[in-house]
Motif scaffolding. Structure first.
Motif, PDB file in Angstrom:
ATOM      1  N   ALA A  59      39.771  86.689  11.165  1.00  0.00           N
ATOM      2  CA  ALA A  59      39.578  86.080  12.485  1.00  0.00           C
ATOM      3  C   ALA A  59      39.972  87.047  13.601  1.00  0.00           C
ATOM      4  N   ILE A  60      41.074  87.748  13.419  1.00  0.00           N
ATOM      5  CA  ILE A  60      41.504  88.712  14.444  1.00  0.00           C
ATOM      6  C   ILE A  60      40.505  89.862  14.539  1.00  0.00           C
ATOM      7  N   ALA A  61      40.016  90.343  13.395  1.00  0.00           N
ATOM      8  CA  ALA A  61      39.031  91.434  13.395  1.00  0.00           C
ATOM      9  C   ALA A  61      37.738  90.997  14.083  1.00  0.00           C
ATOM     10  N   ALA A  62      37.304  89.768  13.832  1.00  0.00           N
ATOM     11  CA  ALA A  62      36.092  89.259  14.484  1.00  0.00           C
ATOM     12  C   ALA A  62      36.292  89.150  15.988  1.00  0.00           C
ATOM     13  N   ALA A  63      37.473  88.715  16.413  1.00  0.00           N
ATOM     14  CA  ALA A  63      37.749  88.606  17.847  1.00  0.00           C
ATOM     15  C   ALA A  63      37.766  89.985  18.503  1.00  0.00           C
ATOM     16  N   ILE A  64      38.405  90.952  17.857  1.00  0.00           N
ATOM     17  CA  ILE A  64      38.445  92.310  18.407  1.00  0.00           C
ATOM     18  C   ILE A  64      37.040  92.886  18.495  1.00  0.00           C
ATOM     19  N   ALA A  65      36.240  92.694  17.439  1.00  0.00           N
ATOM     20  CA  ALA A  65      34.870  93.203  17.450  1.00  0.00           C
ATOM     21  C   ALA A  65      34.051  92.531  18.549  1.00  0.00           C
ATOM     22  N   GLY A  66      34.234  91.221  18.737  1.00  0.00           N
ATOM     23  CA  GLY A  66      33.504  90.520  19.787  1.00  0.00           C
ATOM     24  C   GLY A  66      33.864  91.009  21.175  1.00  0.00           C
ATOM     25  N   VAL A  67      35.158  91.195  21.424  1.00  0.00           N
ATOM     26  CA  VAL A  67      35.590  91.701  22.729  1.00  0.00           C
ATOM     27  C   VAL A  67      35.054  93.116  22.952  1.00  0.00           C
ATOM     28  N   ALA A  68      35.129  93.955  21.918  1.00  0.00           N
ATOM     29  CA  ALA A  68      34.635  95.329  22.042  1.00  0.00           C
ATOM     30  C   ALA A  68      33.129  95.341  22.315  1.00  0.00           C
ATOM     31  N   LEU A  69      32.378  94.497  21.620  1.00  0.00           N
ATOM     32  CA  LEU A  69      30.933  94.431  21.858  1.00  0.00           C
ATOM     33  C   LEU A  69      30.628  93.987  23.286  1.00  0.00           C
ATOM     34  N   PHE A  70      31.365  92.987  23.760  1.00  0.00           N
ATOM     35  CA  PHE A  70      31.137  92.508  25.121  1.00  0.00           C
ATOM     36  C   PHE A  70      31.430  93.601  26.138  1.00  0.00           C
ATOM     37  N   ILE A  71      32.546  94.314  25.964  1.00  0.00           N
ATOM     38  CA  ILE A  71      32.903  95.376  26.906  1.00  0.00           C
ATOM     39  C   ILE A  71      31.869  96.491  26.896  1.00  0.00           C
ATOM     40  N   ILE A  72      31.431  96.895  25.706  1.00  0.00           N
ATOM     41  CA  ILE A  72      30.417  97.951  25.618  1.00  0.00           C
ATOM     42  C   ILE A  72      29.121  97.516  26.287  1.00  0.00           C
TER      43      ILE A  72
ATOM     44  N   ALA B 297      28.778  95.290  28.671  1.00  0.00           N
ATOM     45  CA  ALA B 297      28.992  95.200  30.112  1.00  0.00           C
ATOM     46  C   ALA B 297      28.972  96.582  30.749  1.00  0.00           C
ATOM     47  N   VAL B 298      29.612  97.554  30.110  1.00  0.00           N
ATOM     48  CA  VAL B 298      29.632  98.916  30.657  1.00  0.00           C
ATOM     49  C   VAL B 298      28.228  99.519  30.635  1.00  0.00           C
ATOM     50  N   LEU B 299      27.501  99.342  29.542  1.00  0.00           N
ATOM     51  CA  LEU B 299      26.142  99.890  29.464  1.00  0.00           C
ATOM     52  C   LEU B 299      25.211  99.262  30.495  1.00  0.00           C
ATOM     53  N   SER B 300      25.435  97.997  30.824  1.00  0.00           N
ATOM     54  CA  SER B 300      24.563  97.341  31.795  1.00  0.00           C
ATOM     55  C   SER B 300      24.734  97.933  33.196  1.00  0.00           C
ATOM     56  N   LEU B 301      25.877  98.547  33.459  1.00  0.00           N
ATOM     57  CA  LEU B 301      26.093  99.151  34.771  1.00  0.00           C
ATOM     58  C   LEU B 301      25.179 100.352  35.004  1.00  0.00           C
ATOM     59  N   PHE B 302      24.731 100.990  33.914  1.00  0.00           N
ATOM     60  CA  PHE B 302      23.819 102.126  34.040  1.00  0.00           C
ATOM     61  C   PHE B 302      22.389 101.692  34.334  1.00  0.00           C
ATOM     62  N   SER B 303      22.078 100.426  34.118  1.00  0.00           N
ATOM     63  CA  SER B 303      20.713  99.950  34.342  1.00  0.00           C
ATOM     64  C   SER B 303      20.635  98.923  35.467  1.00  0.00           C
ATOM     65  N   ASP B 304      21.666  98.842  36.280  1.00  0.00           N
ATOM     66  CA  ASP B 304      21.701  97.917  37.431  1.00  0.00           C
ATOM     67  C   ASP B 304      21.466  96.467  37.025  1.00  0.00           C
ATOM     68  N   ARG B 305      22.033  96.075  35.897  1.00  0.00           N
ATOM     69  CA  ARG B 305      21.962  94.677  35.457  1.00  0.00           C
ATOM     70  C   ARG B 305      23.332  94.031  35.641  1.00  0.00           C
ATOM     71  N   ASN B 306      23.354  92.724  35.532  1.00  0.00           N
ATOM     72  CA  ASN B 306      24.603  91.985  35.619  1.00  0.00           C
ATOM     73  C   ASN B 306      25.471  92.311  34.407  1.00  0.00           C
ATOM     74  N   ALA B 307      26.749  92.614  34.638  1.00  0.00           N
ATOM     75  CA  ALA B 307      27.645  93.007  33.551  1.00  0.00           C
ATOM     76  C   ALA B 307      27.849  91.856  32.563  1.00  0.00           C
ATOM     77  N   PHE B 308      27.929  90.618  33.046  1.00  0.00           N
ATOM     78  CA  PHE B 308      28.129  89.485  32.140  1.00  0.00           C
ATOM     79  C   PHE B 308      26.916  89.256  31.251  1.00  0.00           C
ATOM     80  N   ILE B 309      25.729  89.453  31.803  1.00  0.00           N
ATOM     81  CA  ILE B 309      24.508  89.299  30.996  1.00  0.00           C
ATOM     82  C   ILE B 309      24.434  90.415  29.955  1.00  0.00           C
ATOM     83  N   GLY B 310      24.734  91.648  30.362  1.00  0.00           N
ATOM     84  CA  GLY B 310      24.723  92.762  29.409  1.00  0.00           C
ATOM     85  C   GLY B 310      25.753  92.592  28.307  1.00  0.00           C
ATOM     86  N   GLY B 311      26.958  92.155  28.687  1.00  0.00           N
ATOM     87  CA  GLY B 311      27.996  91.926  27.683  1.00  0.00           C
ATOM     88  C   GLY B 311      27.637  90.793  26.739  1.00  0.00           C
ATOM     89  N   GLY B 312      27.099  89.717  27.285  1.00  0.00           N
ATOM     90  CA  GLY B 312      26.684  88.591  26.449  1.00  0.00           C
ATOM     91  C   GLY B 312      25.549  88.961  25.514  1.00  0.00           C
TER      92      GLY B 312
END
Length: 110
Positions: A49-62, A64-79
């Motif tokens: 469960a902890i590993a899944a949570a860490i992986a989910g948070v990491a995926l969301f952050i990645i 969100a950060v990648l969406s900033l390069f394409s002028d998209r909403n960070a929450f949509i990119g993270g989701g």
């Protein structure tokens, strides 16, 4: 007489290529190690469960950060990245169960 072979694209090992290779290696290394960290401290369902949570948070952050390069909403990119990771994890779990049950020789209970 054989003609001397020539390279169409000569290899470049300038600072940009070396930096890209190093950053790519570090990113993949961190991404591979993060979900394994909980298993150093706990095992079983709690570690999973902890590993899944860490992986989910990491995926969301990645995402969100990648969406900033394409002028998209960070929450949509993270989701979006989180959804893709969740689907991939679900497909992997299903595939693992199929292989464990003899490739549909005995239908698994899904």
């Amino acid at each position: 007489m054989d003609p001397k072979p020539t390279l169409i694209c000569p290899p470049r090992t300038g600072p940009f290529e070396a930096g890209a290779a190093i950053s790519s290696f570090l990113a993949f290394s961190v991404g591979a190690v993060l979900p394994l960290l909980p298993f150093l401290f706990s095992a079983g369902p709690q570690g999973i469960a902890i590993a899944a949570a860490i992986a989910g948070v990491a995926l969301f952050i990645i995402g969100a950060v990648l969406s900033l390069f394409s002028d998209r909403n960070a929450f949509i990119g993270g989701g979006r990245m989180l959804l893709i990771g969740a689907v991939a994890a679900g497909r992997h779990r299903r595939h693992r169960r199929v292989v464990q049950h003899g490739c549909f020789l005995t239908p698994p209970n899904w």
